[in-house]
Design a protein around this motif. Structure first.
Motif, PDB file in Angstrom:
ATOM      1  N   PRO A  40      27.869  -6.156   4.420  1.00 19.34           N
ATOM      2  CA  PRO A  40      26.772  -6.459   5.345  1.00 19.34           C
ATOM      3  C   PRO A  40      26.305  -7.896   5.185  1.00 19.34           C
ATOM      4  O   PRO A  40      26.462  -8.501   4.128  1.00 19.34           O
ATOM      5  CB  PRO A  40      25.685  -5.467   4.918  1.00 19.34           C
ATOM      6  CG  PRO A  40      25.957  -5.208   3.471  1.00 19.34           C
ATOM      7  CD  PRO A  40      27.456  -5.246   3.340  1.00 19.34           C
ATOM      8  N   ALA A  41      25.732  -8.427   6.231  1.00 17.12           N
ATOM      9  CA  ALA A  41      25.210  -9.788   6.186  1.00 17.12           C
ATOM     10  C   ALA A  41      23.875  -9.813   5.447  1.00 17.12           C
ATOM     11  O   ALA A  41      23.092  -8.859   5.522  1.00 17.12           O
ATOM     12  CB  ALA A  41      25.034 -10.330   7.604  1.00 17.12           C
ATOM     13  N   PHE A  42      23.618 -10.895   4.752  1.00 20.74           N
ATOM     14  CA  PHE A  42      22.347 -11.069   4.065  1.00 20.74           C
ATOM     15  C   PHE A  42      21.285 -11.453   5.070  1.00 20.74           C
ATOM     16  O   PHE A  42      21.460 -12.398   5.851  1.00 20.74           O
ATOM     17  CB  PHE A  42      22.468 -12.134   2.984  1.00 20.74           C
ATOM     18  CG  PHE A  42      21.197 -12.359   2.204  1.00 20.74           C
ATOM     19  CD1 PHE A  42      20.890 -11.554   1.118  1.00 20.74           C
ATOM     20  CD2 PHE A  42      20.295 -13.357   2.558  1.00 20.74           C
ATOM     21  CE1 PHE A  42      19.726 -11.738   0.389  1.00 20.74           C
ATOM     22  CE2 PHE A  42      19.126 -13.550   1.841  1.00 20.74           C
ATOM     23  CZ  PHE A  42      18.842 -12.745   0.756  1.00 20.74           C
ATOM     24  N   ASP A  43      20.166 -10.738   5.070  1.00 18.48           N
ATOM     25  CA  ASP A  43      19.028 -11.060   5.918  1.00 18.48           C
ATOM     26  C   ASP A  43      18.062 -11.914   5.100  1.00 18.48           C
ATOM     27  O   ASP A  43      17.591 -11.481   4.045  1.00 18.48           O
ATOM     28  CB  ASP A  43      18.337  -9.767   6.367  1.00 18.48           C
ATOM     29  CG  ASP A  43      17.213 -10.018   7.359  1.00 18.48           C
ATOM     30  OD1 ASP A  43      16.395 -10.932   7.127  1.00 18.48           O
ATOM     31  OD2 ASP A  43      17.127  -9.281   8.368  1.00 18.48           O
ATOM     32  N   PRO A  44      17.758 -13.132   5.541  1.00 17.06           N
ATOM     33  CA  PRO A  44      16.919 -14.024   4.727  1.00 17.06           C
ATOM     34  C   PRO A  44      15.518 -13.486   4.455  1.00 17.06           C
ATOM     35  O   PRO A  44      14.845 -13.971   3.556  1.00 17.06           O
ATOM     36  CB  PRO A  44      16.861 -15.318   5.552  1.00 17.06           C
ATOM     37  CG  PRO A  44      17.254 -14.924   6.926  1.00 17.06           C
ATOM     38  CD  PRO A  44      18.188 -13.775   6.793  1.00 17.06           C
ATOM     39  N   LYS A  45      15.076 -12.476   5.232  1.00 14.10           N
ATOM     40  CA  LYS A  45      13.752 -11.904   5.011  1.00 14.10           C
ATOM     41  C   LYS A  45      13.811 -10.497   4.419  1.00 14.10           C
ATOM     42  O   LYS A  45      12.925 -10.108   3.672  1.00 14.10           O
ATOM     43  CB  LYS A  45      12.960 -11.877   6.318  1.00 14.10           C
ATOM     44  CG  LYS A  45      12.671 -13.278   6.869  1.00 14.10           C
ATOM     45  CD  LYS A  45      11.754 -13.215   8.067  1.00 14.10           C
ATOM     46  CE  LYS A  45      11.482 -14.607   8.634  1.00 14.10           C
ATOM     47  NZ  LYS A  45      10.826 -15.505   7.658  1.00 14.10           N
ATOM     48  N   ALA A  46      14.869  -9.738   4.742  1.00 15.31           N
ATOM     49  CA  ALA A  46      14.953  -8.348   4.285  1.00 15.31           C
ATOM     50  C   ALA A  46      15.991  -8.138   3.202  1.00 15.31           C
ATOM     51  O   ALA A  46      16.039  -7.074   2.596  1.00 15.31           O
ATOM     52  CB  ALA A  46      15.257  -7.434   5.477  1.00 15.31           C
ATOM     53  N   GLY A  47      16.850  -9.132   2.949  1.00 16.43           N
ATOM     54  CA  GLY A  47      17.852  -8.994   1.901  1.00 16.43           C
ATOM     55  C   GLY A  47      19.077  -8.228   2.345  1.00 16.43           C
ATOM     56  O   GLY A  47      19.587  -8.434   3.446  1.00 16.43           O
ATOM     57  N   ILE A  48      19.541  -7.294   1.510  1.00 15.31           N
ATOM     58  CA  ILE A  48      20.780  -6.555   1.738  1.00 15.31           C
ATOM     59  C   ILE A  48      20.464  -5.075   1.941  1.00 15.31           C
ATOM     60  O   ILE A  48      19.677  -4.501   1.179  1.00 15.31           O
ATOM     61  CB  ILE A  48      21.736  -6.733   0.541  1.00 15.31           C
ATOM     62  CG1 ILE A  48      22.289  -8.146   0.518  1.00 15.31           C
ATOM     63  CG2 ILE A  48      22.870  -5.734   0.553  1.00 15.31           C
ATOM     64  CD1 ILE A  48      23.265  -8.450   1.637  1.00 15.31           C
ATOM     65  N   PRO A  49      21.083  -4.424   2.932  1.00 14.01           N
ATOM     66  CA  PRO A  49      20.868  -2.979   3.090  1.00 14.01           C
ATOM     67  C   PRO A  49      21.642  -2.188   2.046  1.00 14.01           C
ATOM     68  O   PRO A  49      22.572  -2.704   1.417  1.00 14.01           O
ATOM     69  CB  PRO A  49      21.396  -2.708   4.503  1.00 14.01           C
ATOM     70  CG  PRO A  49      22.451  -3.755   4.705  1.00 14.01           C
ATOM     71  CD  PRO A  49      21.947  -4.975   3.982  1.00 14.01           C
ATOM     72  N   ASN A  50      21.260  -0.936   1.877  1.00 19.00           N
ATOM     73  CA  ASN A  50      21.914  -0.077   0.898  1.00 19.00           C
ATOM     74  C   ASN A  50      23.408   0.050   1.192  1.00 19.00           C
ATOM     75  O   ASN A  50      24.248  -0.112   0.307  1.00 19.00           O
ATOM     76  CB  ASN A  50      21.241   1.307   0.905  1.00 19.00           C
ATOM     77  CG  ASN A  50      21.788   2.227  -0.166  1.00 19.00           C
ATOM     78  OD1 ASN A  50      22.778   1.922  -0.817  1.00 19.00           O
ATOM     79  ND2 ASN A  50      21.143   3.362  -0.351  1.00 19.00           N
ATOM     80  N   ALA A  51      23.732   0.363   2.427  1.00 19.27           N
ATOM     81  CA  ALA A  51      25.136   0.540   2.808  1.00 19.27           C
ATOM     82  C   ALA A  51      25.875  -0.784   2.635  1.00 19.27           C
ATOM     83  O   ALA A  51      25.563  -1.775   3.288  1.00 19.27           O
ATOM     84  CB  ALA A  51      25.238   1.022   4.251  1.00 19.27           C
ATOM     85  N   GLY A  52      26.826  -0.816   1.733  1.00 20.56           N
ATOM     86  CA  GLY A  52      27.599  -2.028   1.505  1.00 20.56           C
ATOM     87  C   GLY A  52      27.029  -2.952   0.457  1.00 20.56           C
ATOM     88  O   GLY A  52      27.567  -4.046   0.227  1.00 20.56           O
TER      89      GLY A  52
END
Length: 639
Positions: free
Chosen positions: A108-120
């Motif tokens: 998954p792509a890194f979200d600069p505000k939310a970080g990384i999701p659980n999946a992946g």
């Protein structure tokens, strides 16, 4: 090194809060006389040419002229307090990888505000990079890197205070920690991760592990999930690291205790309860909240689960299908790193520090010899574990931890190694962190990062102890009360043999602040001056030329006792002259930790852990731990 804690307590502060140490009487003034004899308390800190910094027995053929000739290829940089990295003129740096960067194209792509999701989350580079080692496998550059812990509030920004609120939150944190093994390559734009390389893998808190050595199969390691006591899931709080002569990675489990908690009563069994106290396991945990959603970490239901953590884990970076192995013969402590050497007779030596105030330094000596290309299966399983005793006369002994010396059987020594060390009278140390073996001389070094409780007294004049009740009075290698600066101890084994059971020792450096504490022990040794101030030496490695690279994890307030030190940093030291120069400064709030070199030695890889600033992406992004590649502009060797 610093563990997870949503309240921002250090590991030591958390232990002290949850496990106030008992007190003992009688202050050891023999040690004070020894210190005074060496000039530390007498105000005579002019050691001249580094001779007393190094100890006269350690200088071979040195002269004042030789001591004044610098081997450094760079000019020292000034202390910094900003949010980026600084290196000397003639050098440059670039980010190699940061938390959330993909190891595989399906990550998954890194979200600069939310970080990384659980999946992946187990398909990306993990949080809070720490110890690392580089391996050359069939022409491929393979970097193995620890992800020590996670910052809950950064990785769970959707929660109110960073406390995991669901099983999915816990699983995300479990995936972001452990070890990354990844191929890297240098191109026209510098070093990058080779996405989808067949060598790439993530080893997390959920990965299958094998358990071997004397503790394997013991009832204290048996659980409902594994009644055999020979398998487990996950490697925890992976701090420093090491590399074996046969090309495997040693990752070290340090502050594993904080992952466990209790949803009911703590175990009442005396052996288990005493072990919990010595290793810092309590009902609340340290903020991960794993035990609320994963029964494996609830010691009410699984009291033996903590006995399966606190080991050195061996990983084969050349085989992504291999199962990591927990080597219980090397002891269960809060392992900082593992520094290997080969004795003259071919046996394998591994030096290890136990990073907690008042704990010990250990040595493993294999029974069998290392033969390149031969069988290595017994080298970390069959042998002898020792603990260090440092004498006031600047000699030392390695005390064997055996059933005869400890009153414990082999399995119990492996499971409750700290108790075994106390039983034989090991020397309490000021938080033994990384050990480094000099490849150009028969000697080893250990960073003693700090100990605010050393010699500290209660109102009624009693002295603090470690978690096992061993008095933390002053002793020769730890000569300062309430030691907030740290020092580096060095030993040379007798007969130039790392297998020897005795050694000579000295202090390579005592960090301090001569501007604030002139003419006192807190000024530090003579190789500390206003230009190279630092505190809390932590990470350390010695390059092929014999220069010591020292990384810090200390107070970066730049105020009071720490005025002039700036952000945490990496320095280079010359073991011959004693000279120390600042080479790199990290962004504010960060620890500089982990170091490795490319196979051609023209790139140095350095880890930046838990930056407070939005490093390296700038404003608008979550702070991200990262590894940077440092090179010389002229492409010459770096270290």
């Amino acid at each position: 090194m610093e563990p997870i804690n949503k309240t921002k307590l250090s590991a030591d502060e958390w232990d002290e809060l949850n496990f106030p140490r008992p007190e003992v009487q009688e202050f050891d003034r023999v040690v004070e006389r020894a210190i005074s004899r060496r000039g530390f308390l007498g105000g005579t800190l002019a050691f001249g040419s580094g001779a007393l910094v190094m100890g006269s027995a350690f200088v071979k053929g040195g002269t004042a002229e030789a001591a004044q000739t610098s081997r450094f290829a760079f000019e020292q940089i000034a202390a910094q307090t900003d949010s980026t990295i600084h290196v000397p003129a003639g050098y440059n740096w670039k980010v190699l990888v940061r938390c959330g960067d993909p190891l595989f194209s399906d990550a998954p792509a890194f979200d600069p505000k939310a970080g990384i999701p659980n999946a992946g989350a187990d398909r990306v580079f993990g949080e809070n990079t720490d110890g690392m080692e580089l391996f050359l496998v069939d022409g491929h550059e393979i970097l193995a890197v620890n992800s020590e812990y996670v910052n809950n509030d950064i990785n769970l920004p959707h929660t109110a205070d960073g406390t995991p609120a669901t099983a999915e939150d816990v699983e995300l944190l479990q995936k972001l920690q452990g070890v990354a093994v990844m191929e890297i390559a240098e191109g026209e734009d510098g070093w990058t991760v080779v996405t989808d390389s067949p060598f790439n893998r993530r080893i997390t808190h959920l990965s299958p592990m094998a358990i071997d050595g004397p503790a394997a199969g013991h009832p204290l390691l048996q659980t409902e999930a594994d009644p055999t006591g020979t398998q487990s899931l996950g490697t925890f709080n992976n701090c420093g690291a090491g590399q074996t002569p046969w090309g495997t990675y040693l990752t070290c489990e340090e502050n594993f205790n904080g992952y466990f908690g209790a949803n009911g009563d703590l175990p009442s069994d005396e052996t288990v309860a005493n072990g919990y106290k010595r290793y810092g396991i309590n009902a609340k945990g340290a903020g991960y909240n794993y035990h609320a959603f994963d029964a494996r970490f609830d010691v009410t239901k699984n009291p033996n689960e903590p006995h399966r953590a606190g080991y050195i884990v061996e990983i084969d970076p050349s085989d992504p299908t291999s199962t990591p192995v927990k080597r219980t013969a090397l002891g269960r402590i809060k392992h900082e790193n593992a520094a290997a050497a080969i004795a003259p007779d071919g046996r394998v030596v591994v030096y290890m520090g136990d990073d907690e105030r008042g704990e010990f330094i250990y040595k493993w000596l294999s029974r069998d010899i290392y033969v390149p290309g031969g069988d290595t299966s017994t080298l970390l399983t069959e042998g002898q574990l020792y603990v260090a005793k440092f004498n006031d006369d600047m000699t030392g002994e390695w005390l064997a931890l055996t059933p005869e010396t400890t009153g414990m059987d082999a399995a119990m020594i492996a499971i409750f190694t700290r108790t075994a060390g106390s039983a034989v009278g090991a020397t309490t140390m000021d938080r033994p962190e990384w050990v480094a073996v000099n490849p150009t001389a028969i000697e080893a070094y250990c960073c003693l990062t700090n100990n605010s409780r050393r010699g500290a007294k209660t109102d009624d004049g009693k002295i603090r102890t470690n978690a096992g009740g061993d008095a933390m009075t002053l002793n020769a290698p730890n000569p300062r009360e309430t030691n907030d600066y740290g020092q580096i101890v060095r030993w040379r084994p007798h007969n130039d043999d790392h297998a020897a059971d005795s050694f000579d020792w000295d202090l390579y450096v005592m960090a301090g602040n001569p501007t604030v504490h002139a003419d006192t022990p807190y000024a530090g040794t003579a190789n500390i001056n206003a230009g190279n101030l630092f505190n809390s030496p932590d990470g350390m490695k010695i390059d092929t030329s014999g220069l010591i690279w020292i990384q810090t994890d200390g107070d970066d307030s730049n105020e009071g006792d720490f005025a002039g030190m700036g952000n945490n940093q990496m320095l280079a030291g010359d073991p011959f002259t004693g000279e120390i120069r600042r080479f790199l400064t990290g962004p504010n709030g960060s620890e500089v930790t982990g170091i490795a070199w490319s196979s051609d030695r023209r790139t140095m890889f350095v880890g930046i852990q838990h930056p407070a600033a939005p490093f390296p992406d700038g404003e608008g992004s979550l702070p991200r731990s990262a590894i940077v590649a440092v090179k010389r502009d002229d492409k010459a060797l770096v270290g």
